[in-house]
Design an enzyme around this catalytic site. Structure first.
Site, PDB file in Angstrom:
ATOM      1  N   HIS A 183      12.318  -1.092 -12.283  1.00  0.00           N
ATOM      2  CA  HIS A 183      12.096  -2.532 -12.405  1.00  0.00           C
ATOM      3  C   HIS A 183      12.178  -3.153 -11.022  1.00  0.00           C
ATOM      4  O   HIS A 183      13.200  -3.050 -10.344  1.00  0.00           O
ATOM      5  CB  HIS A 183      13.158  -3.130 -13.330  1.00  0.00           C
ATOM      6  CG  HIS A 183      12.956  -4.580 -13.640  1.00  0.00           C
ATOM      7  ND1 HIS A 183      13.653  -5.223 -14.628  1.00  0.00           N
ATOM      8  CD2 HIS A 183      12.144  -5.533 -13.096  1.00  0.00           C
ATOM      9  CE1 HIS A 183      13.291  -6.500 -14.688  1.00  0.00           C
ATOM     10  NE2 HIS A 183      12.377  -6.698 -13.757  1.00  0.00           N
ATOM     11  N   HIS A 203       0.829  -1.202   0.000  1.00  0.00           N
ATOM     12  CA  HIS A 203       0.000   0.000   0.000  1.00  0.00           C
ATOM     13  C   HIS A 203       0.869   1.260   0.000  1.00  0.00           C
ATOM     14  O   HIS A 203       1.874   1.362   0.693  1.00  0.00           O
ATOM     15  CB  HIS A 203      -0.936   0.011   1.209  1.00  0.00           C
ATOM     16  CG  HIS A 203      -0.203   0.131   2.533  1.00  0.00           C
ATOM     17  ND1 HIS A 203       0.147   1.348   3.073  1.00  0.00           N
ATOM     18  CD2 HIS A 203       0.250  -0.814   3.380  1.00  0.00           C
ATOM     19  CE1 HIS A 203       0.771   1.165   4.223  1.00  0.00           C
ATOM     20  NE2 HIS A 203       0.859  -0.149   4.428  1.00  0.00           N
TER      21      HIS A 203
END
Length: 212
Positions: free
Chosen positions: A149, A140
């Site tokens: 990446h 979250h």
């Protein structure tokens, strides 16, 4: 049944092939073409067009509704290709494997890719042309910057930030609220317990920057 959206994959290497597999299991997309500069001239293979990246403008003339996704694992090359093409964000698809979980409250940028088994939590942001690889967790309110990446099985805890072009290695962890700087690398298995600056490579538990 709704029409399947045409998708052009850029790249025929390992990452590009993974994206082609995702397209094949997405009922809302069809693979329209594959482009890579390893091809010097357009050619048909099994009814699918393969050609150099320079063919993209003509492909878009033939299929103006087509979207693109860049299947190149190297963050800098992915950015170079996006800059070279100069297309609007709306021309790129965010490509999510059906086996991934993406919260309805998360945001995915243009050309972002989310691989099988990945989890994107509420309030998380995945930037343009970023990769969240297989089994990775972006908790979250965490942020994955443009062209970054997050490698397989890596974890960004709540509120962690991976800035533009940075690379989180396989199995690495950023604890809550920690920031990995622009174009930096957190090596495989490393754990970042404090902010790491731009342009460095850090390894270990806790992660420390390698001497230059």
């Amino acid at each position: 049944m709704p029409l399947r959206r045409p998708l052009i994959v850029i790249g025929v290497g390992g990452h590009g092939r993974v994206l082609m597999d995702i397209v094949r299991v997405r009922p809302d997309f069809r693979l329209a073409a594959v482009v890579d500069d390893r091809f010097t001239e357009p050619e048909l293979r099994g009814g699918l067009l393969y050609g150099p990246i320079s063919t993209v403008p003509s492909l878009l003339l033939d299929e103006p509704d087509a979207e693109l996704v860049i299947g190149i694992g190297d963050n800098r090359i992915r950015r170079q290709i996006a800059e070279r093409l100069g297309l609007a964000d709306e021309q790129y698809a965010a490509l999510v494997h059906p086996g991934a979980y993406v919260s309805s409250d998360a945001q995915l940028g243009a050309g972002a890719v989310v691989m099988p088994g990945a989890v994107i939590g509420p309030g998380a942001v995945v930037g343009a042309h970023a990769i969240v690889n297989s089994g990775a967790v972006v908790e979250h309110d965490a942020v994955v910057g443009d062209f970054a990446h997050v490698s397989p099985n890596a974890t960004l805890a709540g509120g962690a930030v991976v800035e533009e072009g940075a690379h989180v290695g396989s199995g690495a962890v950023l604890i809550p609220g920690v920031r990995l700087g622009r174009w930096s690398v957190l090596g495989a298995g490393g754990t970042a317990i404090r902010d790491l600056p731009d342009g460095i490579t850090a390894v270990g538990v806790p992660a420390v920057a390698l001497a230059r």
